[in-house]
Write a protein that holds these residues in place. Structure first.
Motif, PDB file in Angstrom:
ATOM      1  N   GLY A 190       0.773  -1.223   0.000  1.00  0.00           N
ATOM      2  CA  GLY A 190       0.000   0.000   0.000  1.00  0.00           C
ATOM      3  C   GLY A 190       0.806   1.276   0.000  1.00  0.00           C
ATOM      4  O   GLY A 190       0.240   2.367  -0.021  1.00  0.00           O
ATOM      5  N   ASP A 191       2.128   1.173   0.018  1.00  0.00           N
ATOM      6  CA  ASP A 191       2.975   2.374   0.054  1.00  0.00           C
ATOM      7  C   ASP A 191       2.883   3.147  -1.252  1.00  0.00           C
ATOM      8  O   ASP A 191       2.697   2.577  -2.326  1.00  0.00           O
ATOM      9  N   SER A 192       3.057   4.450  -1.156  1.00  0.00           N
ATOM     10  CA  SER A 192       3.277   5.259  -2.346  1.00  0.00           C
ATOM     11  C   SER A 192       4.729   5.099  -2.757  1.00  0.00           C
ATOM     12  O   SER A 192       5.623   4.979  -1.914  1.00  0.00           O
ATOM     13  N   VAL A 193       4.964   5.097  -4.072  1.00  0.00           N
ATOM     14  CA  VAL A 193       6.314   4.892  -4.596  1.00  0.00           C
ATOM     15  C   VAL A 193       6.686   6.070  -5.479  1.00  0.00           C
ATOM     16  O   VAL A 193       5.902   6.495  -6.325  1.00  0.00           O
ATOM     17  N   ASN A 194       7.891   6.590  -5.288  1.00  0.00           N
ATOM     18  CA  ASN A 194       8.435   7.640  -6.148  1.00  0.00           C
ATOM     19  C   ASN A 194       9.946   7.469  -6.145  1.00  0.00           C
ATOM     20  O   ASN A 194      10.654   8.073  -5.352  1.00  0.00           O
ATOM     21  N   LYS A 195      10.428   6.595  -7.035  1.00  0.00           N
ATOM     22  CA  LYS A 195      11.839   6.222  -7.024  1.00  0.00           C
ATOM     23  C   LYS A 195      12.444   6.358  -8.419  1.00  0.00           C
ATOM     24  O   LYS A 195      11.749   6.193  -9.426  1.00  0.00           O
ATOM     25  N   ARG A 216      -1.009  -7.837 -10.263  1.00  0.00           N
ATOM     26  CA  ARG A 216      -2.359  -7.317 -10.502  1.00  0.00           C
ATOM     27  C   ARG A 216      -2.365  -5.800 -10.368  1.00  0.00           C
ATOM     28  O   ARG A 216      -1.459  -5.197  -9.791  1.00  0.00           O
ATOM     29  N   GLY A 217      -3.411  -5.196 -10.916  1.00  0.00           N
ATOM     30  CA  GLY A 217      -3.517  -3.742 -10.887  1.00  0.00           C
ATOM     31  C   GLY A 217      -3.375  -3.147 -12.273  1.00  0.00           C
ATOM     32  O   GLY A 217      -3.789  -3.735 -13.279  1.00  0.00           O
ATOM     33  N   LYS A 218      -2.752  -1.969 -12.334  1.00  0.00           N
ATOM     34  CA  LYS A 218      -2.557  -1.267 -13.605  1.00  0.00           C
ATOM     35  C   LYS A 218      -1.139  -0.726 -13.669  1.00  0.00           C
ATOM     36  O   LYS A 218      -0.637  -0.144 -12.699  1.00  0.00           O
ATOM     37  N   VAL A 255       9.787   5.102 -11.193  1.00  0.00           N
ATOM     38  CA  VAL A 255       8.541   4.429 -10.846  1.00  0.00           C
ATOM     39  C   VAL A 255       7.761   5.316  -9.895  1.00  0.00           C
ATOM     40  O   VAL A 255       8.292   5.739  -8.854  1.00  0.00           O
ATOM     41  N   GLN A 256       6.511   5.603 -10.259  1.00  0.00           N
ATOM     42  CA  GLN A 256       5.645   6.406  -9.399  1.00  0.00           C
ATOM     43  C   GLN A 256       4.288   5.718  -9.273  1.00  0.00           C
ATOM     44  O   GLN A 256       3.827   5.063 -10.202  1.00  0.00           O
ATOM     45  N   GLY A 257       3.658   5.883  -8.126  1.00  0.00           N
ATOM     46  CA  GLY A 257       2.323   5.327  -7.943  1.00  0.00           C
ATOM     47  C   GLY A 257       2.141   4.692  -6.587  1.00  0.00           C
ATOM     48  O   GLY A 257       2.787   5.090  -5.602  1.00  0.00           O
ATOM     49  N   GLY A 265      -5.002  -3.624  -6.408  1.00  0.00           N
ATOM     50  CA  GLY A 265      -3.709  -3.939  -6.973  1.00  0.00           C
ATOM     51  C   GLY A 265      -2.852  -2.693  -7.100  1.00  0.00           C
ATOM     52  O   GLY A 265      -3.260  -1.582  -6.752  1.00  0.00           O
ATOM     53  N   SER A 266      -1.660  -2.871  -7.621  1.00  0.00           N
ATOM     54  CA  SER A 266      -0.748  -1.737  -7.819  1.00  0.00           C
ATOM     55  C   SER A 266      -1.281  -0.808  -8.897  1.00  0.00           C
ATOM     56  O   SER A 266      -1.989  -1.227  -9.817  1.00  0.00           O
ATOM     57  N   ASN A 267      -0.926   0.447  -8.793  1.00  0.00           N
ATOM     58  CA  ASN A 267      -1.223   1.448  -9.820  1.00  0.00           C
ATOM     59  C   ASN A 267       0.058   2.236 -10.044  1.00  0.00           C
ATOM     60  O   ASN A 267       0.388   3.133  -9.279  1.00  0.00           O
ATOM     61  N   LEU A 268       0.802   1.875 -11.100  1.00  0.00           N
ATOM     62  CA  LEU A 268       2.155   2.384 -11.281  1.00  0.00           C
ATOM     63  C   LEU A 268       2.340   3.013 -12.659  1.00  0.00           C
ATOM     64  O   LEU A 268       1.795   2.528 -13.655  1.00  0.00           O
ATOM     65  N   THR A 269       3.122   4.073 -12.699  1.00  0.00           N
ATOM     66  CA  THR A 269       3.611   4.651 -13.953  1.00  0.00           C
ATOM     67  C   THR A 269       5.120   4.495 -13.962  1.00  0.00           C
ATOM     68  O   THR A 269       5.811   4.960 -13.050  1.00  0.00           O
TER      69      THR A 269
END
Length: 315
Positions: free
Chosen positions: A22-27, A43-45, A58-60, A96-100
């Motif tokens: 559930g963490d936010s990611v900005n790396k 899973r996710g987008k 990677v962000q999301g 699920g994850s939601n990543l850009t």
């Protein structure tokens, strides 16, 4: 520098590459000569797009059930992985994850997932994309391209190079591809509007709808799926069609010059609207065959079916 300080710095670097559920990611990682990025998200987008620099970012937000997030170099490869528990039953009713993910467009990209939707666009060195039930959208990709989904739909646009797209039960739509295209489906429908010079399509029961430009080679094989194709055939070009019970409706946009060999084996019919030549019906069996030549006959059109119909006409 003391060994203790070195150890502390190493631990800090390791922690900086790992996140949790559930963490936010900005790396961000510098490419540093890496030629491939491998992504795994169950899973996710995931949105994978080209970056404007030599970094991978990677962000999301991570999957609610994620055990860890790995983002690291491994030789000439950068690994991006959302680690999940082995017990998939525990995944239900969570996000699920939601990543850009941004990657330089000269890097080859590999993605794998289970129920993860993925959008990927703008890469020059090819991609390898695989999901089970996730939907795939791919556009403006070049080189060697391999896209595969089991039950998810696939939509592709402006792919170029050596292209392979396959699905089991998902529908597949391809637009403006070029180069060499191989499309494979079991029960999913196939639609393609392509500029490719070489096209190979295989289905079991999925229907096929092709709108093609000038082709050197077209090979369609199906069991029970029906096919409608519009095309022009280049000089010395080849068309091969085969089915068990599927029908063929082939429309030629040009004044085709080819040798035709058409045959049905158990009740199918042949309708020729290109010339005045008519099919011959078997004397003792319900089969039909028709052989004729147009123009210089340099091209080749062969069609065989067990019980399907074959229809040839001009646009």
């Amino acid at each position: 520098m003391s060994n203790v300080i070195k150890l502390v710095l190493l631990l800090m670097a390791l922690v900086s590459t790992i996140s949790y559920a559930g963490d936010s990611v900005n790396k961000t990682l510098a490419l540093n000569g890496a030629s491939k990025v491998v992504i795994e998200n169950q899973r996710g987008k995931v949105n994978i797009i080209e970056s404007n620099d030599e970094n991978v970012s990677v962000q999301g937000e991570l999957d609610d059930k994620a055990q860890a997030f790995i983002f690291e170099h491994s030789g000439a490869t950068i690994i991006i992985k959302v680690e999940m528990p082995n017990n998939q039953r525990s995944w239900r009713n969570d996000n699920g994850s939601n990543l850009t993910i941004k990657i330089p467009n000269h890097v080859r990209v590999s993605f794998s997932g289970v129920s993860s939707d993925v959008n990927i666009e703008g890469f020059k060195q090819g991609v390898d994309i695989k999901t089970v039930s996730g939907e795939i959208t791919a556009s403006h990709l070049n080189n060697i391209i391999d896209i595969n989904s089991i039950s998810g739909d696939i939509e592709s646009k402006a792919l170029s190079g050596k292209i392979q797209i396959s699905t089991v039960s998902g529908d597949l739509e391809d637009k403006n591809s070029s180069g060499r295209v191989f499309i494979k489906s079991v029960s999913g429908g196939v639609r393609s509007k392509s500029n490719a010079s070489e096209i190979l399509v295989e289905t079991v029961s999925g229907d096929i709808d092709l709108k093609l430009a000038a082709v050197d080679e077209l090979d369609i094989s199906t069991v029970s799926g029906d096919n409608q194709t519009y095309l022009s055939l280049n000089e010395n070009g080849s068309v091969k069609l085969s089915s068990v019970s599927g029908d063929f409706d082939i429309k030629f946009a040009n004044n085709i010059e080819a040798n035709f060999r058409l045959k049905t084996n158990a009740g199918g019919s042949i309708e020729n609207m290109l010339t005045l030549d008519k099919a011959e019906r078997g004397k003792y069996t319900p089969n039909e065959k028709l052989n004729f030549t147009t123009g210089n006959g340099n091209g080749s059109v062969k069609a065989t079916t067990v019980s399907g119909d074959i229809k040839l006409s001009k646009l």
